[in-house]
Design an enzyme around this catalytic site. Sequence first.
Site, short mmCIF file in Angstrom:
data_model
loop_
_atom_site.label_atom_id
_atom_site.label_comp_id
_atom_site.label_asym_id
_atom_site.label_seq_id
_atom_site.Cartn_x
_atom_site.Cartn_y
_atom_site.Cartn_z
N ASP A 1 0.82 -1.20 0.00
CA ASP A 1 0.00 0.00 0.00
C ASP A 1 0.85 1.25 0.00
O ASP A 1 0.48 2.28 -0.55
CB ASP A 1 -0.95 -0.01 1.20
CG ASP A 1 -0.18 -0.02 2.53
OD1 ASP A 1 0.88 -0.66 2.60
OD2 ASP A 1 -0.66 0.61 3.50
N TRP B 1 -12.14 -5.74 -0.86
CA TRP B 1 -10.79 -6.18 -0.51
C TRP B 1 -10.66 -7.67 -0.82
O TRP B 1 -9.87 -8.08 -1.67
CB TRP B 1 -10.52 -5.84 0.96
CG TRP B 1 -9.97 -4.46 1.16
CD1 TRP B 1 -8.70 -4.15 1.55
CD2 TRP B 1 -10.65 -3.21 0.99
NE1 TRP B 1 -8.55 -2.77 1.62
CE2 TRP B 1 -9.72 -2.18 1.28
CE3 TRP B 1 -11.94 -2.86 0.61
CZ2 TRP B 1 -10.06 -0.82 1.21
CZ3 TRP B 1 -12.28 -1.51 0.53
CH2 TRP B 1 -11.36 -0.51 0.83
N ASP C 1 -6.15 -2.68 -2.42
CA ASP C 1 -5.36 -1.83 -3.29
C ASP C 1 -5.07 -2.52 -4.62
O ASP C 1 -5.16 -1.90 -5.69
CB ASP C 1 -4.05 -1.44 -2.60
CG ASP C 1 -4.28 -0.60 -1.35
OD1 ASP C 1 -5.02 -1.06 -0.46
OD2 ASP C 1 -3.74 0.52 -1.26
N ARG D 1 5.30 3.46 5.54
CA ARG D 1 4.60 3.40 6.82
C ARG D 1 4.13 1.99 7.14
O ARG D 1 4.34 1.49 8.23
CB ARG D 1 3.41 4.36 6.78
CG ARG D 1 2.88 4.76 8.12
CD ARG D 1 1.91 5.92 7.97
NE ARG D 1 0.78 5.56 7.14
CZ ARG D 1 -0.50 5.63 7.54
NH1 ARG D 1 -0.76 6.03 8.76
NH2 ARG D 1 -1.47 5.32 6.74
N GLU D 2 3.44 1.35 6.20
CA GLU D 2 2.89 0.01 6.43
C GLU D 2 3.61 -1.06 5.62
O GLU D 2 3.94 -2.10 6.13
CB GLU D 2 1.40 0.00 6.10
CG GLU D 2 0.56 0.90 6.97
CD GLU D 2 -0.91 0.80 6.61
OE1 GLU D 2 -1.43 -0.32 6.53
OE2 GLU D 2 -1.54 1.85 6.40
N GLU E 1 -2.10 9.02 -0.72
CA GLU E 1 -3.14 8.18 -0.12
C GLU E 1 -4.45 8.96 0.01
O GLU E 1 -5.51 8.46 -0.32
CB GLU E 1 -2.68 7.69 1.24
CG GLU E 1 -3.69 6.82 1.96
CD GLU E 1 -3.18 6.33 3.30
OE1 GLU E 1 -3.81 5.42 3.87
OE2 GLU E 1 -2.15 6.85 3.79
N HIS F 1 0.84 6.21 -2.56
CA HIS F 1 -0.13 5.13 -2.73
C HIS F 1 -0.53 5.11 -4.20
O HIS F 1 -0.87 6.15 -4.75
CB HIS F 1 -1.40 5.42 -1.90
CG HIS F 1 -1.44 4.74 -0.57
ND1 HIS F 1 -0.50 4.97 0.40
CD2 HIS F 1 -2.33 3.87 -0.05
CE1 HIS F 1 -0.82 4.26 1.47
NE2 HIS F 1 -1.92 3.58 1.23
#
Length: 894
Positions: A474, A546, A486, A478-479, A777, A794
């Site tokens: 993503d 998702w 996505d 950060r993640e 994002e 993103h």
Amino acid sequence: MSSSSPAPQSVRADVGGGDPFGRGDQPRLSWWLPPGAVTQHAYRIVTDDGYDTGRVESADQVRVGVSVFDRSRRATAARVMVWTELGASTWSDPVELDSGLLDESDWSAQWVGVAEDQRPEKGLRPAYWLRARFELTAEQAADGARLEATALGLYEVHLNGQRVGDEELAPGYTQYARRVQAQSHDVSDLVLAGENVVAVLVSDGWYRGQVGLPRAADQYGTDLALRLQIDVPDAPIAGPADPAWLSVVATGPDWRWSTSHITVADLIGGQREDRRLVDPSLHTPAYDDSSWLPVVPREVTAAVVRPVAPPVRRIEELRPVSVARVGEGGDHQVVDLGQNINGWARLSRLGPEGTRLVLRHGEHLGPDGDLTTTHLDVDVPIFPEALPVGQVDEVTSAGRPGDVFEPRFTTHGFRYVRVEGHPDELTPEDVTGVVVHSDLRRTGWFECSDERVNALHEAVVWSLRDNICDIPTDCPQRERSGWTGDWQIFAPTAAYLFDVLGFTRKWLRDVALDQRADGCVANISPCPPIEGFSGPVGHVNGSAGWGDVVVSAPWDLHEAYADASLLRELWGPLTAWVDYAARAARDQRHPFRAATRPEAADHEQYLWDAGFHWGEWLEPDADLSDFGAFAAQDQGEVATAYLHRSAATAARIGGLIGADAAQVEHYATTAERARAAWQAEFVRPDGSLRTATQAAHVRALAFGLVADEHRQAVADELVRLIEAAGTHLGTGFLSTPMLLPVLADHGHLETAYALLLQDSEPSWLTMLDRGATTVWERWNGVDAAGVAHESLNHYSKGAVVSFLHRYVAGLRPASPGYRSFEVRPRPGGGLTSAHATLESPYGRIETAWRLDAGVFTLDVAVPGAATAEVVLPQGGTHRVGPGRHTWSESLPTL
């Protein structure tokens, strides 16, 4: 053999067609016809070690299977020749094939690891050396050698002081509880007659380092492990093509370990090195490792599999556009690469011995010109603590001339590097931005007369590149998680830009392994336990839009690459997901609906309104400060729409692959009843929608949810909503990719262009005007005051560029793999030209148009074996075969 035409072009090999554990995977070859050829009559494939299909009467040229992986360590090269109307071709250039080790019994190496007295704190763990010596006779050294290796953690192999291969972050990220990849290398040029030394650096990586939003460690295990062997041919046992092999060195109790000069190695936290601890002599047989400790055995149950996706590599290097002193007294220097990337910074001037340099990485500068990263810090109520973004590297200089710091056991998402502690003025020649991602083949390009649109396309390409680091992430800072939603959104767009088939196959295999027994799909794959079904946020898994990636991505990639094997491989997981969603619709009701309508209506059997769903996610001005209130929302409009679409897609897939007819009919019926339930709940009697959002109207049209007689009215209402927002979009993650296509398909092309070219917030061009080189994002990723919010990298909202390829340039497949395709450009928005190129499975497609003094001219290149239907703006239709074609017509003022 006589021949009268050139060789087939662009011969490529991929691997697939098996299952998540690689059983049944075989090479599949694809090629383009020789230049000038139109029709293939037959082909022949041979390998250097004796495989020969003979002449096969077939027009197949895309992913043609060759059953050569019948034994381990089969490394060979394949060549192709074809017969066309030009006659027999010459042989193609070779393409390398390597089976690796196919069976557990082929491994002589044991799993071994280091014996830490006390495991260091997460984010502060070193990389370790594991080392062994071995001897080769002159004959063995001359006969060639293969290295097979894998690890739980990241590993980097050095053989006699030379690094083996150019893969980064090996063995890659998989669901380590179930499977881990192994790599194979020909090391014939690195082994020596006599004594040899193999030394391996091993670090935490994804396996036990910090992962995901909660930065949890030890998610897949607590102990690093390495498995490695080097094999040489032994005496032949069945002819020269089938030798026996001897492992001359293999991980086992004779190996030894020590800490390394890499004192900290964490993918999110960063890497620290003390260059004073670097000792090149450890790569020589004379080195005394008696102070090192013996390795310990490790029990590993995960299956060892061969990769099906291209590896991660260093792809590109960037020179900074500036270096500036900032801070009080100018005590540190900020390096600007001019581009937001994924990778690391290589520093080539480290200062005198003992100099300690700190490198902090980020995407944004504050008003004082200094680096700011607070927008990337993790502060989520459902996790116990706020965490800084990390991305901090450190190096202590040894003072050696020519010494370089390159932190290959971490990656960062960054444009800016703040260097602290350097005694000298840095120059752009001292710092290199190293771009790191999966080594995917670029296949698509676009440009037009509006440089702002070109810049947007480039920013989307960079966002994709920065988020294809072994899995589709993503964000790269950060993640770095493989969010299913996505890729559900972006996979069709990605297929216009890169060959993402093997990359996606590899990742979807982990999606399938992460899937719960009842069919529920995790939000993230590979899914670490803390974010999985049994973790503290387990209830948020299984979201519509998702989990649907397990259905949509195989179908989207079949459309792009004509690969039905992925559909067959994922048939079980994708139908299990649809069944899960249908059961949730049948067995549960949203509490609000249950309270206001005690007796369920008949259509609610197919109304999916219960459970957690991310919904449209991050619409402009979305307020997520109260996550509990967000989670309690009724997302039945979104979820039921996806139940319909995924069930309908499952029915199409089942029909294509020859699934049981009753099963196909079941999914077709489920799709139609979910559509009827959606209409009953969310459509008024006059055909208008009860949900007055842009997103709901886009989804209704894109998914075919409204009756034909109401489609235009719904589209017109969508335009009214857009105009009421000042000609601004109001969509979030799920519907943004479909917004402009829906408008164009319903007579509102100019509104689509108006949104594309809108330059006030929220819009794509606002991102560029505020300095973005990648897609944000949030729509307000950098607000009007210059303050950054969350990730600035993103790709999701960048799916808009599919509109550029499919509508502006007008290119889309008419049959899987572009064997037939449509070119239907839709000029507008003041554009005077557009040009798109796609290296399709059958060859290079080009479409270019220009508008000059009211005359529209279109050029189309159709590759051999393909056909095109060309539709001009005024409606003229032409069906053409291979070659270059040109049309002109006068257009009214646009």
